[in-house]
Enzyme design. Structure first.
Site, PDB file in Angstrom:
ATOM      1  N   LYS A   1       0.830  -1.201   0.000  1.00  0.00           N
ATOM      2  CA  LYS A   1       0.000   0.000   0.000  1.00  0.00           C
ATOM      3  C   LYS A   1       0.867   1.255   0.000  1.00  0.00           C
ATOM      4  CE  LYS A   1      -0.492  -0.245   5.035  1.00  0.00           C
ATOM      5  NZ  LYS A   1      -1.435  -0.318   6.161  1.00  0.00           N
TER       6      LYS A   1
ATOM      7  N   ARG B   1     -10.089  -0.279  15.172  1.00  0.00           N
ATOM      8  CA  ARG B   1     -10.093   0.517  13.947  1.00  0.00           C
ATOM      9  C   ARG B   1     -11.021  -0.157  12.952  1.00  0.00           C
ATOM     10  NH1 ARG B   1      -4.354   1.531  11.173  1.00  0.00           N
ATOM     11  NH2 ARG B   1      -4.728  -0.646  10.604  1.00  0.00           N
TER      12      ARG B   1
ATOM     13  N   TYR C   1      14.476  31.139   6.255  1.00  0.00           N
ATOM     14  CA  TYR C   1      13.209  31.719   6.701  1.00  0.00           C
ATOM     15  C   TYR C   1      13.132  31.767   8.221  1.00  0.00           C
ATOM     16  CZ  TYR C   1      11.424  31.232   1.929  1.00  0.00           C
ATOM     17  OH  TYR C   1      11.228  31.336   0.573  1.00  0.00           O
TER      18      TYR C   1
ATOM     19  N   MET D   1      11.057  24.665   0.752  1.00  0.00           N
ATOM     20  CA  MET D   1      10.389  23.796  -0.211  1.00  0.00           C
ATOM     21  C   MET D   1      11.377  23.056  -1.098  1.00  0.00           C
ATOM     22  SD  MET D   1       7.558  24.764  -3.122  1.00  0.00           S
ATOM     23  CE  MET D   1       6.403  25.423  -1.920  1.00  0.00           C
TER      24      MET D   1
END
Length: 359
Positions: free
Chosen positions: A34, A129, A254, A302
């Site tokens: 998966k 779950r 940043y 990024m």
């Protein structure tokens, strides 16, 4: 020049599957693929798992991609079926499905099928779950046995919530509950995920479901794959794209999260959260350049990360390779630096990262 590359070692993948078989020699293996094979490339990984007995995916589109890629092994849908039109897709592609609630069982019973479907009945033994309640087991079991739409070789399964922690007794309790429910039932049993394959042999059953360990990463708390004789399959790499001199007391990136306390050099590397690298990796999270460890400084951007390479620059030049994680730098370590888990890092690799498969 290609920058961000995920190098996938198929020899390591085959080794890890062999380790699964060594841990659980009496069990069949359902390889869990998966989430794009945990970020490693769904179809390509499946093509190199020839010794697995079946594949497991979460959703039907993943199963269809495997069939489109030429894979013919049994494929199990771990989340099951949610739309009445999906039953025809299951039949046409020979998919198998989990049954984990009454909606799914009722839909199966009422479906108009030409041939029956292979089903796995999932019992909730403590994960809370997916899975039917223990009190529902006998009723669901009999309904599946009596349904013309279910093959008579149904299989019984559960999922462990805490198998990664060998100090937690929850797994023993779940095994005990499962065994008490299925006693006397001749169908095959499937309990063990990667952690249980390694640490809970009493839960191996007839089938095991390795996921993370196939990719060479430890499923256990505070461990790395090499401790279980696993080999990391992915090496995430990029390049140095600039070298910069930074004076004392200059702040970088940043928000100025990091300020130099002395004159130093920075390597700017082409990697960031746009490639899937964790934005919240802490100051000093290691990378490897020219065989040496260096710490990242400033905010992960990024597209770029800055790395402190010291006042002499360690001989590093533009174009040098940078290892973000891999056999030399366990992804488990990077996950700890980012306050997350290896699963998330591997699954977050973005499409702009190039994949290179090696043997």
């Amino acid at each position: 020049m290609r920058l961000a590359i995920a190098e996938i070692n198929l020899t390591a993948l085959a080794h890890n599957l062999a380790q699964v078989k060594q841990c659980a020699p009496q069990s069949k293996v359902m390889a869990v693929l998966k989430a794009n094979a945990y970020g490693h490339g769904l179809v390509k990984i499946a093509q190199y798992l020839n010794d697995a007995d079946a594949f497991a995916v979460a959703r039907i589109d993943e199963a269809l991609a495997l069939r489109a890629g030429g894979l013919t092994k049994p494929i199990v849908l771990l989340e099951g079926v949610f739309d009445k039109d999906d039953w025809a897709i299951l039949l046409a592609n020979n998919f198998q499905t989990i049954i984990h609630d009454d909606n799914q069982l009722s839909a199966l019973e009422n479906a108009q099928l030409d041939t029956p479907i292979a089903c796995w009945l999932k019992i909730n033994t403590g994960m809370h779950r997916l899975g039917i309640a223990p009190s529902q087991f006998e009723d669901f079991y009999q309904r599946l046995q009596n349904s013309k739409n279910a093959r008579n070789d149904i299989k019984l399964m559960t999922h462990f919530s805490s198998a990664d922690d060998i100090q937690d007794t929850k797994t023993t309790e779940q095994i005990r509950l499962f065994n008490s429910l299925v006693v006397g039932k001749p169908q095959a049993h499937c309990l063990a995920n990667s952690a249980a394959i390694i640490a809970w042999p009493a839960g191996h059953g007839d089938w095991v479901r390795p996921g993370l360990m196939l990719y060479g990463v430890s499923p256990m708390l505070n461990a790395i794959g090499q401790q279980h004789q696993l080999r990391p399959v992915m090496r995430l790499m990029t390049k140095v794209i600039a070298i910069r001199d930074v004076d004392s007391n200059q702040c970088v990136g940043y928000g100025g999260r990091w300020c130099s306390d002395k004159a130093t050099k920075l390597a700017v590397v082409a990697m960031g959260y746009g490639d899937g690298y964790p934005r919240h990796a802490k100051q000093g999270t290691p990378v490897i350049i020219k065989g040496q460890r260096f710490g990242i400084v400033g905010s992960v951007s990024m597209d770029m990360i800055t790395v402190d390479i010291g006042s002499n620059g360690a001989g590093i030049v533009v174009g040098d390779s940078v290892i973000m994680w891999g056999p030399e730098l366990p992804v488990e370590e990077i996950a700890q630096c980012a306050a997350t888990i290896p699963y998330e890092l591997l699954c977050n690799i973005t499409p702009r990262v190039s994949y290179e498969y090696v043997e």
